[in-house]
Design an enzyme around this catalytic site. Sequence first.
Site, mmCIF file in Angstrom:
data_model
loop_
_atom_site.group_PDB
_atom_site.id
_atom_site.type_symbol
_atom_site.label_atom_id
_atom_site.label_comp_id
_atom_site.label_asym_id
_atom_site.label_seq_id
_atom_site.Cartn_x
_atom_site.Cartn_y
_atom_site.Cartn_z
ATOM 1 N N ARG A 46 0.846 -1.189 0.000
ATOM 2 C CA ARG A 46 0.000 0.000 0.000
ATOM 3 C C ARG A 46 0.883 1.241 0.000
ATOM 4 O O ARG A 46 0.665 2.192 -0.734
ATOM 5 C CB ARG A 46 -0.952 0.016 1.209
ATOM 6 C CG ARG A 46 -1.665 1.366 1.377
ATOM 7 C CD ARG A 46 -2.893 1.370 2.277
ATOM 8 N NE ARG A 46 -2.867 0.451 3.385
ATOM 9 C CZ ARG A 46 -2.135 0.593 4.479
ATOM 10 N NH1 ARG A 46 -1.333 1.645 4.624
ATOM 11 N NH2 ARG A 46 -2.185 -0.310 5.444
ATOM 12 N N TYR A 98 -16.312 16.800 -15.538
ATOM 13 C CA TYR A 98 -16.657 15.385 -15.513
ATOM 14 C C TYR A 98 -17.717 15.133 -14.432
ATOM 15 O O TYR A 98 -17.569 15.593 -13.295
ATOM 16 C CB TYR A 98 -15.378 14.578 -15.241
ATOM 17 C CG TYR A 98 -15.615 13.105 -15.164
ATOM 18 C CD1 TYR A 98 -15.916 12.370 -16.308
ATOM 19 C CD2 TYR A 98 -15.560 12.437 -13.949
ATOM 20 C CE1 TYR A 98 -16.153 11.007 -16.235
ATOM 21 C CE2 TYR A 98 -15.791 11.072 -13.877
ATOM 22 C CZ TYR A 98 -16.089 10.365 -15.023
ATOM 23 O OH TYR A 98 -16.325 9.024 -14.952
ATOM 24 N N ASP A 170 -7.208 19.029 -13.943
ATOM 25 C CA ASP A 170 -7.515 17.702 -14.476
ATOM 26 C C ASP A 170 -7.051 17.704 -15.935
ATOM 27 O O ASP A 170 -7.658 18.347 -16.785
ATOM 28 C CB ASP A 170 -9.029 17.445 -14.363
ATOM 29 C CG ASP A 170 -9.436 16.052 -14.852
ATOM 30 O OD1 ASP A 170 -8.684 15.457 -15.648
ATOM 31 O OD2 ASP A 170 -10.517 15.582 -14.443
ATOM 32 N N LYS A 195 -7.901 6.707 -19.185
ATOM 33 C CA LYS A 195 -8.176 7.222 -20.520
ATOM 34 C C LYS A 195 -6.917 7.167 -21.382
ATOM 35 O O LYS A 195 -6.469 6.092 -21.708
ATOM 36 C CB LYS A 195 -8.765 8.630 -20.403
ATOM 37 C CG LYS A 195 -9.840 8.778 -19.289
ATOM 38 C CD LYS A 195 -11.099 7.991 -19.544
ATOM 39 C CE LYS A 195 -12.033 7.897 -18.341
ATOM 40 N NZ LYS A 195 -12.386 9.158 -17.684
HETATM 41 C C1 LIG Z 1 -12.950 9.559 -16.431
HETATM 42 C C2 LIG Z 1 -12.619 10.886 -15.896
HETATM 43 C C3 LIG Z 1 -12.437 11.094 -14.522
HETATM 44 C C4 LIG Z 1 -12.632 9.998 -13.495
HETATM 45 O O1 LIG Z 1 -11.670 8.998 -13.618
HETATM 46 P P1 LIG Z 1 -11.945 7.446 -13.283
HETATM 47 O O2 LIG Z 1 -10.655 6.802 -13.677
HETATM 48 O O3 LIG Z 1 -13.111 7.019 -14.106
HETATM 49 O O4 LIG Z 1 -12.229 7.375 -11.827
HETATM 50 C C5 LIG Z 1 -12.098 12.378 -14.105
HETATM 51 N N1 LIG Z 1 -11.938 13.389 -14.982
HETATM 52 C C6 LIG Z 1 -12.112 13.215 -16.312
HETATM 53 C C7 LIG Z 1 -11.926 14.383 -17.225
HETATM 54 C C8 LIG Z 1 -12.457 11.971 -16.814
HETATM 55 O O5 LIG Z 1 -12.655 11.813 -18.128
#
Ligand SMILES: *Cc1c(COP(=O)(O)O)cnc(C)c1O
Length: 381
Positions: A46, A98, A170, A195
Amino acid sequence: MKFNTKTIHAGVHADPTTGAIMTPIYQTSTYVQEGVGNHKGYEYSRTGNPTRHALECSIAALENGNYGACFGSGLAAIDCVIKMLNPGDEVISTNDLYGGTFRIFTTIFEKYGIKFHFTPMGDAKQVAALINENTKLIWVETPTNPMMNIIDIKAISKLTSGKNILLAVDNTFATPYLQRPLDLGADIVMHSVTKYLGGHSDVVMGALVCKDEKLSNEMYRIQNSSGAVCGPMDSFLVLRGIKTLHIRMQRHCENGEKIAYYLKSHSKIDKVYWPGFPEHPNHQVAKDQMSGFGGMISFTTKGNKLEDAFKIVENVKLFKLAESLGGVESLIGHPATMTHASIPKEKREESGVVDSLIRLSVGIEDADDLIEDLKNSLASI
Ligand SMILES: *Cc1c(COP(=O)(O)O)cnc(C)c1O
């Protein structure tokens, strides 16, 4: 080291015991100590794991940061950032973001006494107006999901510099290939690694990167204390995915541009949202802070009918109807009923997520095939 070399080499070293060029999957929970407190840098997985560590160093290097931390999902990474705050603190966030980010802010953290303000951020003045002595964090997503709005990171960082306010970005949509927020004045970069960084639709993961040592201590303390870490197998898959990030992104951008212009020329299409168009309201900012415009495109159809949107997303063949984005395969989605269903209707329509809005994650297939697929599907309405 240049970016295209970093994707392949940064953070990765030949395995000291065997010389293996690929970082092994250290599928272990614990590490044998030679004596009490005498270990080789790892005590418990962890807290730290060599496969995860290689990935954390790789992502940190790509973002021009000093410290990286990987989590079990993008939302777990966001969770870590908000846990740096205290009750009474205030956060200013973009209103077009998001859906899951909106959900964790409002349904998880509001009840712990953290106050969230949501505002359009196309103009930094809209943010400045909300700053007060309790403001501790500004949360930026750019390009935004799904409206492809562009937020000027440098302009927002001017509002936070010298103050006790963190700026987090982000960077999931742009990836460090197109945009490096730490270089533009951000304190923290967040990724849904799920992604583009992973890139192959086979892993759910999140990451944070920062430059400042004090901030990194907080980040690692929360990562270890809350325990939302990712596993070694997933870390390995993402290390592998990152090796082609630069070539994948190049192709995502090329295909994205072709499809954006195709849609724009189509008689049944109303609006096309893509930051590469000169008439995009913040096109100049996008040009200044990004090195390309990416493969994410949203569009609406004339008449704004829900049933037309459903026909389009159900009649494509190559584009797969699915949540998520950023993989090598093209995906199509309907934000109002899928990714953004957790945002109340009036709120989402205010930011442009209307019934006919469709979002594309353009993959790296042949652009001609993708255009043919959209053409056939649009003929169904
Ligand atoms: C998918 C996404 C998230 C969340 O991420 P997860 O891996 O699904 O928890 C946050 N911000 C953006 C812009 C995203 O596309």
